[in-house]
Write a protein that holds these residues in place. Structure first.
Motif: not given
Length: 648
Positions: A555-584
């Protein structure tokens, strides 16, 4: 111990070591070498440390057989090479070290009663002399002033003032003349170490030998910060004190004494009076190793032990150094009321986040980063909103009330992270000292540093050499990771300890499923169950935010997500996210990513090429606070995006 008694003790120590000094001068004259050591082991330890830290020019001929023992004559050659011409980065490294030094204003009955010097040795820990802050009563109301100096153009810098917090931690010893005291967060909730960095106290042998130069940074006579780097040298080593030649004045009490690699070797406390006449014959400081041995034996409650742990694993003395010593309760330590679970052995107060007022058309949620253990979520929320209000005002928008904001808190969940280094008492550099002990997390930590160094432009040949060392071709040397870490720090201006600790905690979160689940459960406990959410996340919190999107209530949604000072641009991070490699993230509408050129944690930004559709916003953060969330939120462009999203 009062000042006259202290001076008598120093004079007696100087008198008792007269024959030792005579022997030192004789050996220097006979050999023509200024360096004098107590043993061959000490000489080799110093030479090995200089080699491991890259302090000797690669062109300097240093013959070795590849083994752990240096051939005869080589250690002396290494010390000579390291003590001659200095790399130009000697000045920049000194400037970075000096940022952690502050003037202490001693307040008595509302008036300034005196001054001293102190320096940060942890994110919220300050070291000074016992005769500067002898007790809790003196420390209460006193404060530390950072950046009390002029810039390169001679213009005075804005002074940053932090109150001392002896109620949180106060440990002192009159004999060694040291006091370790907690420092309160700034008005914006930022810890002083996050802004000014801190100096690591190293228990390991090999930091300096007799004859090597020393450098002192402090506030003599309460003046703006000054440095003594000329005609300085270590004269003698006593078991607990160092004697050295340098210019100091009253007010320098509590200054750090550095070697030429800007490692702290002693805590300066006074000039040594001539035992046979008037005047001064040397300066004296308590050895860092002696302070750390004493501190390791102090019996403290769990919550204060957690604070002292901020000194880092490299500060822990070896078992051999502590053998035969007896734990002491004879120091002054301010009592801290502990919750029931802490009294039963738990080290961290299990805090809950704070929720916002219901009824708003959209919920604003702030998600913090690492390093918030023991902090008050309500105070953090107020600080974030205060910084956001600055940016909103510049954009012509109304502030967002703190009581309307949700602030989930997971600091206690991160405290479960294993923060022991690979080798507590043998770490030779920052990367090794803060490497996770668990092999899986250590591998992620290494990958993060490698990815970040690549993004920062480290040549491929150097990265391949580091990878070979870490993979085991050269013995699996974790210390090899210092190369990438130093590269990142040099190009961002961010302290290497700040970078290492962030990447360590990111690695632990990504690798350790129980920690990850505990963090996500803590956040979900104080998230809105339904409605639209404007989610603003910082640092490690941005990684948590993307994982969180896979677990939000339907029942919850995120119309706007703001990330600041994020390491998400590193392959070693986004490959290990729960949703997998860069998935919106499916529940996210608009994604805004804020980054700063000097933010080493956001070194992989912009991320628009990785996540198609992300709107990258470059923020003009101060270089010395590039990763600070308060800098991001005060940015006019980012604040305007948040303000408009909160009130569609």
């Amino acid at each position: 111990m009062d000042i006259p008694e202290q001076q008598q003790s120093m004079a007696q120590r100087y008198r008792d070591t007269a024959k030792q000094r005579e022997d030192i001068r004789r050996r220097q004259a006979e050999t023509g070498v200024p360096f004098v050591v107590d043993s061959e082991e000490q000489l080799r330890a110093r030479a090995q440390r200089l080699l491991s830290k890259g302090e000797v020019d690669p062109e300097t001929p240093v013959p070795t057989d590849g083994g752990p023992v240096l051939p005869a004559g080589v250690p002396e050659r290494i010390l000579g090479a390291a003590s001659e011409l200095q790399s130009v980065n000697f000045l920049a490294r000194g400037a970075r070290a000096a940022r952690a030094v502050a003037r202490i204003s001693i307040i008595d009955n509302g008036r300034r009663a005196g001054f001293g010097t102190g320096f940060l040795v942890g994110e919220r820990l300050l070291l000074t002399n016992n005769h500067v802050l002898p007790d809790v009563a003196t420390a209460t109301g006193s404060f530390a002033e950072f950046e009390l100096e002029s810039d390169v153009d001679g213009v005075p810098k804005p002074v940053a003032v932090y109150d001392l917090a002896p109620d949180a931690l106060f440990v002192t010893d009159a004999r060694l003349d040291y006091t370790l005291v907690a420092v309160a967060a700034g008005a914006d909730g930022t810890l002083p170490g996050a802004v000014h960095g801190w100096l690591k106290l190293i228990a390991q042998q090999g930091k300096i030998v007799i004859g090597e130069p020393v450098n002192v940074v402090g506030h003599p006579d309460a003046r703006p910060k000054e440095i003594a780097v000329r005609d300085n040298a270590l004269l003698n080593q006593l078991p607990q004190f160092l004697h050295y030649r340098t210019d100091t004045e009253p007010g320098n009490s509590g200054s750090p004494v550095f070697n030429d690699q800007w490692e702290v070797v002693a805590l300066h406390h006074a000039g040594v009076p001539d035992p046979d006449g008037e005047g001064w014959v040397a300066n004296e400081g308590a050895r860092v190793s002696a302070i750390l041995r004493h501190l390791a034996l102090v019996q403290l409650p769990p919550q204060q032990k957690l604070l002292v742990a901020e000194l880092g694993p490299q500060s822990v003395p070896s078992e051999a150094a502590l053998s035969g010593a007896v734990p002491t309760a004879g120091v002054l330590a301010a009592p801290v009321p502990l919750p029931a679970q802490a009294e039963a052995g738990a080290a961290v107060l299990q805090r809950r986040g704070v929720t916002g007022r219901s009824g708003a058309s959209r919920h604003v949620v702030f998600l913090h980063g690492r390093g918030q253990e023991g902090r008050d979520p309500a105070a953090l929320r107020t600080a974030w909103c205060g910084s956001l209000a600055i940016g909103l005002a510049a954009a012509g928008l109304a502030p967002i009330e703190a009581t309307d904001v949700w602030f989930p808190y997971y600091g206690h969940a991160l405290s479960a992270v294993d923060r022991e280094s690979v080798a507590l008492d043998t770490a030779t550099n920052t990367a090794e000292a803060y490497a996770p002990a668990e092999p899986g997390a250590r591998a992620v930590y290494a990958a993060l540093l490698a990815d970040a160094a690549k993004a920062a432009g480290m040549p491929e040949s150097e990265r391949e050499f580091v990878a070979a060392q870490e993979s085991g071709l050269f013995g699996g040397v974790v210390a090899a990771l210092q190369g990438p870490l130093s590269w990142i720090a040099a190009r961002s201006g961010l302290d290497d300890v700040v970078i290492a600790t962030v990447f360590r905690d990111v690695a632990a979160y990504l690798d350790d499923k129980p920690v990850r689940d505990a963090v996500l459960d803590a956040v979900l406990a104080d998230m809105p169950d339904d409605g639209e959410i404007v989610l603003v996340a910082h640092s490690l919190g941005t990684v948590v935010a993307l994982d969180l999107c896979t677990r939000l209530h339907r029942r919850a949604s995120v119309p706007v997500l703001v990330t600041a000072g994020s390491p998400l641009g590193l392959d070693a991070v986004h490959r290990r996210l729960l949703a997998g490699p860069p998935v919106w993230p499916g529940q996210v509408g608009v994604w805004i990513n804020a980054w700063a050129a000097g933010d080493a944690v956001a070194i992989g930004c912009p991320i628009g090429d990785t996540w198609k559709g992300v709107r990258d916003v470059l923020c003009a953060n101060r270089k010395d606070r590039a990763h600070d969330i308060t800098q991001y939120l005060a940015d006019t462009r980012l604040a305007a995006e948040i303000g408009r999203a909160a009130r569609p």
